[in-house]
Structures are given as C-alpha cells and as structure tokens.
Motif scaffolding. Structure first.
Motif, short mmCIF file in Angstrom:
data_model
loop_
_atom_site.label_atom_id
_atom_site.label_comp_id
_atom_site.label_asym_id
_atom_site.label_seq_id
_atom_site.Cartn_x
_atom_site.Cartn_y
_atom_site.Cartn_z
N ALA A 191 0.83 -1.21 0.00
CA ALA A 191 0.00 0.00 0.00
C ALA A 191 0.86 1.26 0.00
CB ALA A 191 -0.93 -0.02 1.21
N ALA A 192 1.99 1.20 0.77
CA ALA A 192 2.87 2.37 0.81
C ALA A 192 3.63 2.57 -0.50
CB ALA A 192 3.85 2.22 1.97
N LEU A 193 3.89 1.44 -1.19
CA LEU A 193 4.65 1.54 -2.43
C LEU A 193 3.81 2.03 -3.61
CD1 LEU A 193 6.84 -1.70 -2.38
CD2 LEU A 193 7.58 0.65 -1.98
N ALA A 194 2.50 1.94 -3.52
CA ALA A 194 1.65 2.35 -4.63
C ALA A 194 1.89 3.81 -5.03
CB ALA A 194 0.18 2.10 -4.28
N ARG A 226 5.35 4.12 -6.71
CA ARG A 226 5.40 3.62 -8.09
C ARG A 226 4.86 4.67 -9.07
NH1 ARG A 226 4.11 -1.75 -5.68
NH2 ARG A 226 5.90 -3.10 -6.20
N LYS A 227 3.85 5.41 -8.64
CA LYS A 227 3.29 6.46 -9.50
C LYS A 227 4.28 7.61 -9.67
CE LYS A 227 -1.57 5.52 -8.35
NZ LYS A 227 -2.81 6.06 -7.76
N VAL A 258 12.87 1.51 -2.90
CA VAL A 258 12.31 0.16 -2.78
C VAL A 258 11.44 -0.18 -3.99
CG1 VAL A 258 10.75 -1.31 -1.45
CG2 VAL A 258 12.39 0.15 -0.26
N ALA A 259 10.62 0.78 -4.41
CA ALA A 259 9.76 0.55 -5.57
C ALA A 259 10.59 0.33 -6.83
CB ALA A 259 8.82 1.74 -5.76
N PHE A 260 11.67 1.09 -6.97
CA PHE A 260 12.53 0.93 -8.14
C PHE A 260 13.16 -0.47 -8.16
CE2 PHE A 260 16.73 0.97 -10.07
CZ PHE A 260 16.48 1.52 -11.31
N LEU A 261 13.73 -0.89 -7.05
CA LEU A 261 14.40 -2.19 -7.00
C LEU A 261 13.41 -3.33 -7.23
CD1 LEU A 261 16.85 -1.67 -3.98
CD2 LEU A 261 17.37 -1.59 -6.43
#
Length: 589
Positions: free
Chosen positions: A453-456, A459-460, A551-554
């Motif tokens: 949920a935190a990564l959503a 990512r945007k 974190v989202a990138f990796l």
C-alpha cells in the motif's frame, strides 16, 4: 467515621522465628498466604558442611518476610540448580565457605557449564550438554541465592549483577483453535460434573438428622457425615460404602470398598481440579502461578440484576510491589461464561475448605483437591508430573500438551485475546507474538500488505528510465545515483535543476544503466541503516518518501539476483558518495 490509625509495628529487636533445624542444613519454606510447606535439605549435597550451612542460611533470608522468593515453586528451581554448583565447588577442593567464592570462581563456573555435560541420572541415561535455557536458569537461581549469603566478596556481588545473556528464543508451540476449544469443552464437562455431584451430596449432608429423609437418604447422609469428619470412609464399614455406591464386586460375589471414590463424594479429585484450573485459564488467560494462588471470590454488584458476578483478586509478584495485586470482575451470564466456571469450582471445593477449617488449618484458596492416596487436601495446582497424569484422564484424544499451562496461556494471549493481557505491550510482542509461528506469518502478511500500500504512491512517482547498456548513457552526466539527460531543463520547473539527487528517481530526465545499479542498492542499504539510527519523526519527514522510491525501483526494475550482484559490486567510492548524499553535502546551496 473513626480516625485512621497506623498499623502496629513490631519491636525494634523483633526477628522472625528461625526456619532452620538444629543441624543448620534443613530449611522449611512456606507458600505465601498458605500453609503449604516444604523442607529443603542441604544434607546430601557435596562439599564442606560449613558452606552448605551458609547456603541454607541464605535460603532462609531469601524466603523470609523481607525476601523475594515467596513460593515453593520458585524454591524448587534452586533444588535443581544448586547440585551442579556444589559438585563444581567440591571438585575444585579449595572452596570451604562463601567468603572464598570470588568473581573468578563464579566466572569459571559459568565456563564449566559450557564445557561439562550434564551428569547421568535416574531419568537421564545419556550425558548431554546443558541446554541454553537450562544453563540460564541454573545461573540465575544460584546468583539470587548467593546475593542473600553473608560474607560474599564485593567483587563477586558485582559479577553476579552482570546479566546472563539469553540465547535466541525458539518458536513456541501453540494449540490450534479447534484443539483449544476441545480442551475448554472437556475441562468444562469435568468440573461441571464434579460440582453437580458434590453440591448434591453437600445438600444432603446438611439435612443429616432430618426426620423427613427416607431410610436410604438417611444412611447416605450418615456416610457423608463420616467422610466430612474423617476425610475418608472406613473400609470396614461396608453398609456406608453401599449407601454411597462405592463398592466393587469381585468374582463369587465378593465386594471390596473403594475408599478414594467415597472421599470423592465431597472432595474433588486432582483430575477435576486440574480441569477447573484449565477452564479458568481458557477463559481468562491467567498463567499457572496466578491460577494456583486464586482465592475464593466474593459477590460483586452488576448493572443487571439477573446476572451474578464475582470479584476475584489476582496476585502476580513479577509486576512489582505496586502492581502485583489486581482484581477482576467475572460475570456469570451463561453456562459458557467464566463466572459460571468460578461458581462450579467454588461449589466443588467448599466442603474441602470446611474440612480443613474443622482440622484447624482454614484456607480461602479456590483450588483444593484430595489425591487418592493423600492424607490431606492439596491446595492449588499439583506439581507438573502429577498434573499431567491427572489431566490425561479427561484430555481430548489426539491433542498434545497435556496440562501444559504455559502452552494454553500462550495460545489464549496470541490466538484468542490477541492483545496484551496481564503484561506490557513490549512483553506481548517479544515473548508471545514473536514466538508464535502463526502470528509471525500473519504479521508478515500484514506487513507485506502495508508495504504494498505504501509503495503504490511511490510507483506512481517513479519517472526514471532504465537502459540495459551503459553505452546508452553519457558517463559525463552522472549524478550521485543516476545519469541526467538534460540538466538545464528540470521537467518540473523548466529551469536549471536545483533538486536533491534523491529526487532523481522521480525525474523523467534521469536514466539508470547497469553501472548505476550498485549505487542505488548502496543507497537502499544505507537508508535501512539510517532508519535505525535516527528518531522516527526525522525519518518520516526527511527520508521515508525517498526510501519508498528506492524500494519501488528495486522491486519493479531488478530481479533478486541482479540486486545481489549489484550489492557485491558496490565500491568504497560508492559508499562515500551515498554517505555524502544522505548527510546533505550535495544539496543545492
């Protein structure tokens, strides 16, 4: 209202009566608030007699009015821990008194436990090393005893204050929901049957001498009166045994009396009291020591007149002097309520308390039973082996952990209540949730859901472009974490870029090739370390959003194998660059 008066204080010279016998080697220890006692005998331990007398004197102080060991169960741990220490001191041959137990001796004993296996005993056919938990219990128990010994060197006292390092705790066993319910149901049936039987017999006993009784009832009341007066029924009095139905027929028509069964007409068996203790634990999550020390509750007021309620005091010394005593209100609002369980147990044990009162040893303990071969009623929960043997008679088939109160307690806390109960939140997390495999799995699942949920939003935000060859990226335009395709035109402002390099992952002008992956992984690891080193407010305000970007990138752009390979390729120059970035040395001025 009468004026308040201070409680009378003992004379300055008053001392409690000695509990050591004439030999100086036997100490009588009594449970706080009861008449249960046990003699701790130092006679057969190895080593000089003077040293053993000093140990006995220390135990008397440790268990006295000003001591901290208030229960026989606590002292029982010492009887298991002290022999290895006495054997070690005896084998040294140079220790004859407490004064000679130096810090070096104590430290050598700690090493001795690590290098010498446990001796072979009646239950241990093979010598084996001490388990970490056993070693810790031995050291803790002996250290507490030595602290109470007179003449111990100051250096040893300081060494004893050093905390015994605990080994990592192992995942503990828990009951499944179905097994827990099966145990509760079985325990309820047993204590209900006991209460029904004893309540009916106690009511008939009260009518002893009533002319309205039938001949059969009168004879049974006479038998019950004999049981109440003597704690048993004479085996030779067969008519009274017949009245209670406590005879067994042999071949050829011979009969013989069942003395223990006659006693059970008024006094609950050990098996039944274990069921009552288990039922209370299933309802309230008490641990064994709290259930063991429960006293008879009194009535409490409720808002609903049709409900009964009981005020039950609990005693847990580990909470500290100011918080050890608490009171629970247990409401009887149906057959499956804890209040009903309390009523059943109280009714089943009341004749046993009356008997003890008639013998000059009154008690208000809730749990009272009488073993088949016992001379007197037992207060509280019997010792572990006796409890397991007794509970096996009614324990649900196929369910492990017979009379394992710790396992039941853990299950109630983590699976039923699912929140701190009779302890702090820190203890709840460390000693319960982190040791429950199911709770761990659920917690990890929740954490993963929270992370996703935190990564959503992160990512945007990601706008950086990934290229698969370093040849596609100009090496002269590298930033701290990527490469910039147009430094003079920031996509957000249209002007020359003045953003922190931490913003590169959000920039459409940024590019990342294989040579940048190690530095991005290094940034991730550095931020992980930083998170544990700064306060949560600073982390949340200054670093958390950028950490989620990384974190989202990796997660989206690299495989686990690529991340592991990049981590190996991180150089000292990469680490210095990332360190300067996080310290703000690259921020625009």
């Amino acid at each position: 209202m009468s004026p308040r008066r201070r409680a009378a204080m003992p004379d300055p010279g008053w001392a409690p009566p000695s509990r050591i016998d004439d030999s100086g080697l036997k100490v009588t220890v009594t449970d706080e608030g009861s008449t249960n006692s046990r003699i701790i005998d130092f006679t057969n331990l190895p080593g000089p007699e003077e040293l053993r007398r000093q140990f006995a004197a220390a135990l008397e102080r440790k268990t006295g009015p000003t001591g901290t060991w208030k229960r026989i169960q606590t002292v029982s741990r010492l009887t298991e821990s002290l022999p290895p220490f006495c054997v070690y001191l005896d084998e040294r041959g140079d220790i004859t008194s407490v004064e000679e137990i130096t810090a070096d001796v104590w430290n050598d004993f700690k090493l001795h436990l690590d290098t010498h296996p446990r001796p072979i005993g009646p239950r241990r056919k093979v010598s084996s090393p001490y388990a970490p938990a056993t070693r810790r219990k031995i050291l803790t128990s002996i250290a507490e005893l030595l602290k109470a010994a007179e003449g111990l060197p100051e250096g040893t006292k300081r060494a004893l204050r050093l905390r015994v390092v605990s080994e990592p705790r192992r995942i503990q066993k828990h009951h499944s929901d179905d097994d827990f319910k099966a145990i509760q149901k079985a325990a309820q049936e047993v204590i209900y049957a006991a209460a029904t039987r004893i309540r009916a017999n106690a009511a008939l006993l009260e009518r002893y001498g009533d002319s309205n009784l039938t001949e059969e009832e009168a004879l049974k009341a006479t038998a019950l009166r004999a049981v109440m007066a003597n704690g048993r029924l004479d085996p030779a009095d067969l008519p009274l045994h017949h009245a209670l139905g406590t005879v067994r027929r042999r071949a050829r028509g011979q009969v013989y009396p069942l003395v223990s069964l006659a006693r059970a007409a008024l006094f609950p068996t050990v098996s039944e009291i274990i069921a009552g203790a288990v039922l209370l634990l299933c309802h309230e999550g008490y641990n064994r020591s709290v259930v063991d020390q429960l006293t008879v509750p009194d009535s409490a007021a409720t808002t609903a007149d049709e409900m009964d309620a009981y005020r039950t005091p609990t005693d847990k010394p580990r909470r500290g002097r100011s918080a050890r005593h608490q009171t629970s209100i247990l409401v009887d609002d149906g057959i499956n309520s804890v209040g009903r369980a309390i009523r059943w147990i109280t009714d089943a044990t009341e004749p046993a308390r009356q008997y003890l009162g008639s013998q000059g040893v009154p008690t208000d303990r809730l749990l009272v039973s009488w073993a088949a071969d016992g001379e007197q009623p037992i207060l509280g929960i019997p010792q572990h082996n006796s409890a397991r043997y007794a509970a096996a008679k009614w324990w649900p088939k196929g369910v492990e952990g017979i009379a394992n109160f710790a396992m039941l307690h853990r299950t109630h806390v983590t699976r039923i209540k699912r929140q701190p109960e009779h302890h702090s939140r820190g203890t709840f997390l460390k000693e319960y949730l982190l040791l429950d495999a199911t709770a761990q799995t659920a917690a990890l699942a929740t954490a993963r859901e929270g992370l996703e949920a935190a990564l959503a939003p992160a990512r945007k935000r990601l706008a950086i472009r990934v290229v698969r060859s370093d040849a596609d990226v100009n090496a002269q335009s590298d930033t701290a974490v990527a490469s910039c395709g147009d430094y003079d035109h920031n996509p957000r402002t249209g002007a020359k870029c003045s953003d922190s390099f931490l913003m590169c992952l959000r920039c459409a002008n940024a590019l990342a090739g294989p040579r940048h992956f190690p530095r991005i992984v290094c940034l991730h690891d550095a931020m992980e370390n930083l998170r544990s080193a700064i306060d949560s407010k600073t982390w949340t305000e200054n670093f958390a959003p950028y950490y989620l970007d990384v974190v989202a990138f990796l997660r989206d752009e690299l495989t686990p194998a690529q991340i592991a390979e990049a981590r190996v390729q991180v150089t000292d120059e990469d680490r210095r660059t990332i360190e300067r970035l996080l310290w703000g040395e690259y921020n625009p001025t």
